[in-house]
Design an enzyme around this catalytic site. Sequence first.
Site, PDB file in Angstrom:
ATOM      1  CE  LYS A 159      48.792  47.900  47.975  1.00 52.46           C
ATOM      2  NZ  LYS A 159      47.530  48.074  47.256  1.00 52.46           N
TER       3      LYS A 159
HETATM    4  C1  LIG Z   1      44.619  46.212  42.773  1.00 51.91           C
HETATM    5  C2  LIG Z   1      44.503  45.424  44.029  1.00 51.91           C
HETATM    6  N1  LIG Z   1      44.136  44.135  43.943  1.00 51.91           N
HETATM    7  C3  LIG Z   1      44.002  43.356  45.044  1.00 51.91           C
HETATM    8  C4  LIG Z   1      44.249  43.865  46.308  1.00 51.91           C
HETATM    9  C5  LIG Z   1      44.122  42.983  47.497  1.00 51.91           C
HETATM   10  O1  LIG Z   1      45.395  42.672  47.990  1.00 51.91           O
HETATM   11  P1  LIG Z   1      45.618  42.293  49.507  1.00 51.91           P
HETATM   12  O2  LIG Z   1      44.676  41.203  49.819  1.00 51.91           O
HETATM   13  O3  LIG Z   1      47.024  41.835  49.556  1.00 51.91           O
HETATM   14  O4  LIG Z   1      45.373  43.497  50.309  1.00 51.91           O
HETATM   15  C6  LIG Z   1      44.617  45.211  46.442  1.00 51.91           C
HETATM   16  C7  LIG Z   1      44.887  45.783  47.756  1.00 51.91           C
HETATM   17  O5  LIG Z   1      46.012  45.999  48.097  1.00 51.91           O
HETATM   18  C8  LIG Z   1      44.773  46.001  45.275  1.00 51.91           C
HETATM   19  O6  LIG Z   1      45.124  47.279  45.361  1.00 51.91           O
END
Ligand SMILES: Cc1ncc(COP(=O)(O)O)c(C=O)c1O
Length: 306
Positions: free
Chosen positions: A157
């Site tokens: 991330k």
């Molecule tokens: C690009 C992206 N995909 C998917 C997610 C979903 O991830 P999570 O369920 O861990 O929040 C997020 C959010 O953080 C994101 O920024």
Amino acid sequence: MKDAFDFAYFEGKIIPLKDANVNIRTHALQYGTGCFEGIRAYQIDEKKFSVVKCKEHYERMEKSAKILGMKFPFSPEKATEITIELLKKNKPDSGVYIRPILYKSSYDLGPRFCDIPEELSIYMIPLGDYLDTQKGLKVKVSSWRRISDNSIPTRAKVTGSYVNSALAKTEALSGGYDEAIFLNEDGKVAEGSTENIFMVKNGELITTPETANILEGITRNCMLEIAKDLKIPYKTREISRTELYASNEVFFCGTGVQVAWISEIDGRKISNGKIGKVSKKIQERYFDAVMGNIDKYKSWVKKVQI
Ligand SMILES: Cc1ncc(COP(=O)(O)O)c(C=O)c1O
């Protein structure tokens, strides 16, 4: 309502948020050299909160750091402890979104990850729904492709990679849509701008694979666990754009978005444009689980008395 809670964890200590500032020369601000997380704490009652998958978010952050060649300074357990201490100090009066960020903090010139110090900070803001979870979202397949893992690691991330999300989201909003869906460079469905995507086709729940250049969402795993428990057949596989148009149900999931169903993609109604049975069942179970109301998912949440 305030737009942020009063205290932040900043570079080693808890201080007033107003003093938690970085210099304009900061490496991460110049080059996007950092990684972050988004964690939710739901309010159960005036003094009780349910922090969802906190350790798992810090485990992902540790992996993001590793991929980037950064060092996450704590164990996920210790980072969870600091987060809970900060939550108690902030005494929130609403749902909370927790944002830890690990960033290259010196003023060195030139993009790189080596030989540059880094710092961890955490702040908290009030957050209700990020996107409407009830009305049915109108969504656009973006003309921007999802970055590929070989350009910026997608399972990390990374702060800088959200330029990609910002472009897609801006395009969607300016076209009158609620959100964007990314295709990857192979032309297959990847995910939303900040959320993973699921479709239901002939009674089967399907999401895009870990190799589709997605962020491996923690909520995505929750969806798969719920599907298994509800005996809904599920799989991860490549999804084509037009499969979405012709599918029975489509929904987004993520910490911010929670579980939000999609009524329309590129002007085409999904089924009859109403929430589907599977989406509704999974959404209801997820909302119950994150409040700590389902024994089976007790380990997802940490209940905190503030
Ligand atoms: C690009 C992206 N995909 C998917 C997610 C979903 O991830 P999570 O369920 O861990 O929040 C997020 C959010 O953080 C994101 O920024």
